[in-house]
Design a protein around this motif. Structure first.
Motif, PDB file in Angstrom:
ATOM      1  N   LEU A 127      -8.233   1.442  -3.806  1.00  8.12           N
ATOM      2  CA  LEU A 127      -8.124   0.879  -2.454  1.00  8.12           C
ATOM      3  C   LEU A 127      -6.651   0.567  -2.169  1.00  8.12           C
ATOM      4  O   LEU A 127      -6.238  -0.593  -2.120  1.00  8.12           O
ATOM      5  N   GLU A 128      -5.874   1.613  -1.993  1.00  2.00           N
ATOM      6  CA  GLU A 128      -4.423   1.462  -1.854  1.00  2.00           C
ATOM      7  C   GLU A 128      -4.024   0.627  -0.644  1.00  2.00           C
ATOM      8  O   GLU A 128      -3.118  -0.200  -0.731  1.00  2.00           O
ATOM      9  N   ALA A 129      -4.694   0.812   0.484  1.00  2.00           N
ATOM     10  CA  ALA A 129      -4.351   0.034   1.678  1.00  2.00           C
ATOM     11  C   ALA A 129      -4.634  -1.449   1.452  1.00  2.00           C
ATOM     12  O   ALA A 129      -3.837  -2.308   1.853  1.00  2.00           O
ATOM     13  N   ALA A 130      -5.742  -1.756   0.794  1.00  2.00           N
ATOM     14  CA  ALA A 130      -6.070  -3.158   0.509  1.00  2.00           C
ATOM     15  C   ALA A 130      -5.015  -3.770  -0.406  1.00  2.00           C
ATOM     16  O   ALA A 130      -4.531  -4.878  -0.150  1.00  2.00           O
ATOM     17  N   GLY A 131      -4.642  -3.070  -1.457  1.00  2.00           N
ATOM     18  CA  GLY A 131      -3.604  -3.570  -2.355  1.00  2.00           C
ATOM     19  C   GLY A 131      -2.297  -3.811  -1.619  1.00  2.00           C
ATOM     20  O   GLY A 131      -1.618  -4.817  -1.837  1.00  2.00           O
ATOM     21  N   GLY A 132      -1.948  -2.911  -0.703  1.00  2.00           N
ATOM     22  CA  GLY A 132      -0.734  -3.081   0.090  1.00  2.00           C
ATOM     23  C   GLY A 132      -0.817  -4.302   0.988  1.00  2.00           C
ATOM     24  O   GLY A 132       0.159  -5.052   1.122  1.00  2.00           O
ATOM     25  N   LEU A 133      -1.971  -4.511   1.599  1.00  2.00           N
ATOM     26  CA  LEU A 133      -2.172  -5.689   2.445  1.00  2.00           C
ATOM     27  C   LEU A 133      -1.992  -6.962   1.624  1.00  2.00           C
ATOM     28  O   LEU A 133      -1.278  -7.879   2.038  1.00  2.00           O
ATOM     29  N   TYR A 134      -2.598  -7.015   0.463  1.00  2.00           N
ATOM     30  CA  TYR A 134      -2.522  -8.227  -0.364  1.00  2.00           C
ATOM     31  C   TYR A 134      -1.089  -8.486  -0.831  1.00  2.00           C
ATOM     32  O   TYR A 134      -0.589  -9.603  -0.724  1.00  2.00           O
ATOM     33  N   ARG A 135      -0.425  -7.448  -1.320  1.00  2.00           N
ATOM     34  CA  ARG A 135       0.958  -7.633  -1.790  1.00  2.00           C
ATOM     35  C   ARG A 135       1.883  -8.045  -0.648  1.00  2.00           C
ATOM     36  O   ARG A 135       2.711  -8.941  -0.816  1.00  2.00           O
ATOM     37  N   SER A 136       1.732  -7.437   0.512  1.00  2.00           N
ATOM     38  CA  SER A 136       2.591  -7.786   1.644  1.00  2.00           C
ATOM     39  C   SER A 136       2.241  -9.153   2.232  1.00  2.00           C
ATOM     40  O   SER A 136       3.009  -9.697   3.028  1.00  2.00           O
ATOM     41  N   SER A 137       1.108  -9.722   1.833  1.00  2.00           N
ATOM     42  CA  SER A 137       0.700 -11.055   2.274  1.00  2.00           C
ATOM     43  C   SER A 137       1.038 -12.122   1.239  1.00  2.00           C
ATOM     44  O   SER A 137       0.583 -13.264   1.354  1.00  2.00           O
ATOM     45  N   GLY A 138       1.821 -11.748   0.231  1.00  2.00           N
ATOM     46  CA  GLY A 138       2.300 -12.729  -0.740  1.00  2.00           C
ATOM     47  C   GLY A 138       1.523 -12.824  -2.032  1.00  2.00           C
ATOM     48  O   GLY A 138       1.833 -13.663  -2.879  1.00  2.00           O
ATOM     49  N   TYR A 139       0.529 -11.975  -2.221  1.00  2.00           N
ATOM     50  CA  TYR A 139      -0.230 -11.996  -3.474  1.00  2.00           C
ATOM     51  C   TYR A 139       0.543 -11.245  -4.545  1.00  2.00           C
ATOM     52  O   TYR A 139       1.186 -10.237  -4.263  1.00  2.00           O
ATOM     53  N   VAL A 140       0.461 -11.758  -5.764  1.00  2.00           N
ATOM     54  CA  VAL A 140       1.115 -11.119  -6.902  1.00  2.00           C
ATOM     55  C   VAL A 140       0.068 -10.862  -7.977  1.00  2.00           C
ATOM     56  O   VAL A 140      -0.970 -11.537  -8.043  1.00  2.00           O
ATOM     57  N   ALA A 141       0.336  -9.891  -8.821  1.00  2.00           N
ATOM     58  CA  ALA A 141      -0.591  -9.553  -9.900  1.00  2.00           C
ATOM     59  C   ALA A 141      -0.761 -10.746 -10.837  1.00  2.00           C
ATOM     60  O   ALA A 141       0.209 -11.432 -11.169  1.00  2.00           O
ATOM     61  N   VAL A 142      -2.013 -11.007 -11.217  1.00  2.00           N
ATOM     62  CA  VAL A 142      -2.343 -12.069 -12.173  1.00  2.00           C
ATOM     63  C   VAL A 142      -3.268 -11.494 -13.235  1.00  2.00           C
ATOM     64  O   VAL A 142      -3.830 -10.407 -13.073  1.00  2.00           O
ATOM     65  N   GLU A 143      -3.417 -12.236 -14.304  1.00  2.00           N
ATOM     66  CA  GLU A 143      -4.363 -11.836 -15.344  1.00  2.00           C
ATOM     67  C   GLU A 143      -5.780 -11.867 -14.767  1.00  2.00           C
ATOM     68  O   GLU A 143      -6.074 -12.689 -13.887  1.00  2.00           O
ATOM     69  N   PRO A 149     -16.926  -5.611 -12.896  1.00  2.00           N
ATOM     70  CA  PRO A 149     -16.816  -4.246 -13.404  1.00  2.00           C
ATOM     71  C   PRO A 149     -16.220  -3.264 -12.404  1.00  2.00           C
ATOM     72  O   PRO A 149     -15.811  -2.167 -12.781  1.00  2.00           O
ATOM     73  N   ASN A 150     -16.149  -3.650 -11.131  1.00  2.00           N
ATOM     74  CA  ASN A 150     -15.597  -2.781 -10.094  1.00  2.00           C
ATOM     75  C   ASN A 150     -14.088  -2.953  -9.926  1.00  2.00           C
ATOM     76  O   ASN A 150     -13.455  -2.167  -9.232  1.00  2.00           O
ATOM     77  N   ALA A 151     -13.531  -4.002 -10.505  1.00  2.00           N
ATOM     78  CA  ALA A 151     -12.121  -4.332 -10.289  1.00  2.00           C
ATOM     79  C   ALA A 151     -11.208  -3.713 -11.344  1.00  2.00           C
ATOM     80  O   ALA A 151     -11.571  -3.573 -12.506  1.00  2.00           O
ATOM     81  N   THR A 152     -10.006  -3.373 -10.879  1.00  2.00           N
ATOM     82  CA  THR A 152      -8.948  -2.919 -11.788  1.00  2.00           C
ATOM     83  C   THR A 152      -7.687  -3.752 -11.594  1.00  2.00           C
ATOM     84  O   THR A 152      -6.785  -3.708 -12.415  1.00  2.00           O
ATOM     85  N   ASN A 153      -7.610  -4.469 -10.473  1.00  2.00           N
ATOM     86  CA  ASN A 153      -6.422  -5.263 -10.147  1.00  2.00           C
ATOM     87  C   ASN A 153      -6.847  -6.655  -9.707  1.00  2.00           C
ATOM     88  O   ASN A 153      -7.807  -6.802  -8.943  1.00  2.00           O
ATOM     89  N   TRP A 154      -6.103  -7.658 -10.173  1.00  2.00           N
ATOM     90  CA  TRP A 154      -6.351  -9.052  -9.815  1.00  2.00           C
ATOM     91  C   TRP A 154      -5.060  -9.622  -9.243  1.00  2.00           C
ATOM     92  O   TRP A 154      -3.982  -9.372  -9.778  1.00  2.00           O
ATOM     93  N   TYR A 155      -5.189 -10.393  -8.155  1.00  2.00           N
ATOM     94  CA  TYR A 155      -4.040 -10.959  -7.463  1.00  2.00           C
ATOM     95  C   TYR A 155      -4.227 -12.453  -7.257  1.00  2.00           C
ATOM     96  O   TYR A 155      -5.359 -12.935  -7.165  1.00  2.00           O
ATOM     97  N   GLY A 156      -3.115 -13.169  -7.123  1.00  2.00           N
ATOM     98  CA  GLY A 156      -3.150 -14.588  -6.849  1.00  2.00           C
ATOM     99  C   GLY A 156      -2.018 -14.990  -5.933  1.00  2.00           C
ATOM    100  O   GLY A 156      -1.020 -14.273  -5.783  1.00  2.00           O
ATOM    101  N   LYS A 157      -2.198 -16.148  -5.309  1.00  2.00           N
ATOM    102  CA  LYS A 157      -1.203 -16.668  -4.374  1.00  2.00           C
ATOM    103  C   LYS A 157      -1.298 -18.185  -4.358  1.00  2.00           C
ATOM    104  O   LYS A 157      -2.393 -18.738  -4.249  1.00  2.00           O
ATOM    105  N   ARG A 158      -0.168 -18.863  -4.479  1.00  2.00           N
ATOM    106  CA  ARG A 158      -0.117 -20.324  -4.369  1.00  2.00           C
ATOM    107  C   ARG A 158      -0.121 -20.703  -2.903  1.00  2.00           C
ATOM    108  O   ARG A 158       0.577 -20.073  -2.104  1.00  2.00           O
TER     109      ARG A 158
END
Length: 160
Positions: A127-143, A149-158
């Motif tokens: 879901l490249e567009a979704a990942g781009g939306l999240y990153r451009s909204s301040g989310y960063v990769a987290v553990e 089972p459907n996820a490959t990427n996890w993001y977080g934001k303070r």
């Protein structure tokens, strides 16, 4: 401009939107990852102040998108309130006009209103567009914070 309205995940519109979301995900899920496994949300998880579920409606009052935020357990070793963004989806005809970003921002605002200090979400790399939306909204990769089972990427934001 589209409008947002609060709803229960058990409402007919919410159920139809979630069904469309899960069907689209299943159809485009990477074969190498196996079969897509939808997880239908429960109303308790998305009822204020534990969470919120929003429906996006167009000018004719037709439901064209959805998304939710729900409180989850704090990160280990902390007591901070943490919310997870879930089921962010727009009908293909509504994508690309900024409505996904507006929906995400409103879910974030509501989560902060309910005490969130951290927001997390999971997604799939396909879901490249979704990942781009999240990153451009301040989310960063987290553990990984869950075993979805459907996820490959996890993001977080303070927040807050």
């Amino acid at each position: 401009m589209l409008r947002l309205r609060e709803a229960s995940v058990t409402d007919a519109d919410a159920h139809a939107l979630l069904g469309a979301y899960f069907a689209e995900r299943a159809a485009g899920f990477p074969a190498a990852q196996g079969e897509y496994r939808p997880a239908w949300p429960t109303a308790e998880q998305f009822t204020p102040p534990a969470g919120v579920f929003l429906i996006v409606v167009d000018e004719s009052d037709a439901a064209v998108g959805c998304g939710g935020a729900r409180r989850i357990r704090p990160r280990p070793g902390t007591r901070e309130v943490r919310f997870e963004i879930k089921h962010l989806w727009l009908a293909p005809s509504e994508r690309g006009g900024g409505e996904g970003r507006r929906l995400l921002a409103e879910l974030e605002r509501r989560a902060v209103e309910y005490g969130a200090r951290e927001l997390v979400l999971d997604t799939n790399a396909s879901l490249e567009a979704a990942g781009g939306l999240y990153r451009s909204s301040g989310y960063v990769a987290v553990e990984p914070y869950n075993d979805n089972p459907n996820a490959t990427n996890w993001y977080g934001k303070r927040v807050g």
